[in-house]
Design an enzyme around this catalytic site. Structure first.
Site, short mmCIF file in Angstrom:
data_model
loop_
_atom_site.label_atom_id
_atom_site.label_comp_id
_atom_site.label_asym_id
_atom_site.label_seq_id
_atom_site.Cartn_x
_atom_site.Cartn_y
_atom_site.Cartn_z
N LYS A 220 49.39 52.64 27.59
CA LYS A 220 50.37 52.10 28.56
C LYS A 220 50.63 53.05 29.71
CE LYS A 220 52.24 48.40 25.88
NZ LYS A 220 53.30 47.82 25.08
N ARG A 254 50.58 49.15 17.09
CA ARG A 254 49.67 48.24 17.79
C ARG A 254 48.83 49.05 18.75
NH1 ARG A 254 49.29 45.35 22.46
NH2 ARG A 254 48.53 43.22 22.32
#
Ligand code: 7PJ
Length: 283
Positions: A220, A254
């Site tokens: 991210k 995740r």
């Protein structure tokens, strides 16, 4: 012991479980912008062989700025992949916000629904409640198209935990048992770098809600902001972030890079087998 009930499966979360990301979208596994379900299936099988306990199949990108995908297109991308992986015996999660996609994926054997809107769309709670599937309730401020423009909180940790507690209660009121519910602070979904770091530092507040916590930090932009690296060069940063989340009590990680994350967790477990259990207070 923390057991998550997902359809016919029981996942033991006393040690963290790795969820592998399988995107069937125009920006992954596509030639000429057309997603390729066969390539997605092959990729998912590799993630399972690398040690993923769950594979998360999504046909609509929720990255910042992403545009919505029509229901028929999303179904056409996701269902063949779910069917193939269920036939393999995998625990398959479907990453969607649409009740019709949830229902079709569950009918095809998906045993978890991962919804970045925490079942906000009318009919979504009912779709999960009518099944035995588990659900991941994620916090997001705003919507993917615009959420990173000006995220604002008076108290990010308090607001995110209050939201997740309220959504979990709505699920329970609809008949979804507590052992089918996972919560997720939604790193990067309407959050600045400082908000994401506050949430990670204070992950204990989310853990204290009493549900297994899923953390999604893989590749991210916050990791890009910290390291100065492009998305393709965030492997080390992603593994470090996943381990930091696991140390603070996250039970499902995740990630895109399953093999490397599984190895990092194995080293941690070998050094410190009891840490995970101590951090699971209240569960
Ligand atoms: C997350 C997700 C996350 C959950 C995405 C990306 C963006 N679902 N879907 N949590 N992120 N539950 O992977 O970069 O953090 S898509």
């Amino acid at each position: 012991m923390t057991i998550l009930r997902c359809g016919p499966h029981r996942i033991d979360l006393s040690s963290p479980c790795v969820m592998g990301v399988v995107n069937v979208t125009a920006d992954s596994f596509s030639a000429d912008g057309r997603p390729d379900p066969e390539a997605a299936i092959a990729h998912a099988r590799r993630l399972l062989a690398d040690g993923a306990g769950i594979v998360d199949v999504g046909g609509e990108s929720t990255r910042p700025g992403a545009a919505p995908v029509p229901e028929a297109i999303e179904l056409g991308r996701v269902i063949p992949v779910v069917e193939a992986l269920v036939t393999d015996g995998a625990v398959v999660s479907v990453d969607t916000m649409k009740p019709a996609v949830m229902r079709a994926a569950i009918a095809a054997g998906a045993s978890m629904v991962n919804d970045v809107t925490a079942l906000a769309v009318p009919g979504a709670i009912e779709a999960v409640a009518a099944s035995g599937a588990a659900v991941c309730l994620m916090h997001m401020q705003g919507e993917p198209r615009t959420m990173q423009q000006a995220p604002r909180y008076a108290d990010v940790v308090g607001e995110v935990s209050a939201f997740l507690a309220a959504r979990a209660q709505s699920c329970r009121d609809a008949g979804i048992d507590a052992d089918r519910i996972v919560v997720d602070p939604g790193f990067g979904f309407g959050k600045s770098v400082a908000h994401n770091l506050d949430l990670l530092r204070r992950l204990d507040a989310i853990v204290d809600l009493g549900f297994p916590v899923l953390a999604g930090l893989s590749r991210k932009s916050t990791l890009g902001a910290i390291t100065g690296r492009d998305v393709g060069e965030r492997l080390s940063a992603s593994v470090a972030a996943a381990l930091a989340a696991a140390l603070r009590g996250a039970r499902i990680l995740r990630v895109h890079d399953v093999r490397e994350t599984v190895d990092a967790l194995a080293v941690w477990r070998a050094i410190d087998p009891w840490t995970g259990l101590q951090l699971r207070k209240g569960l």
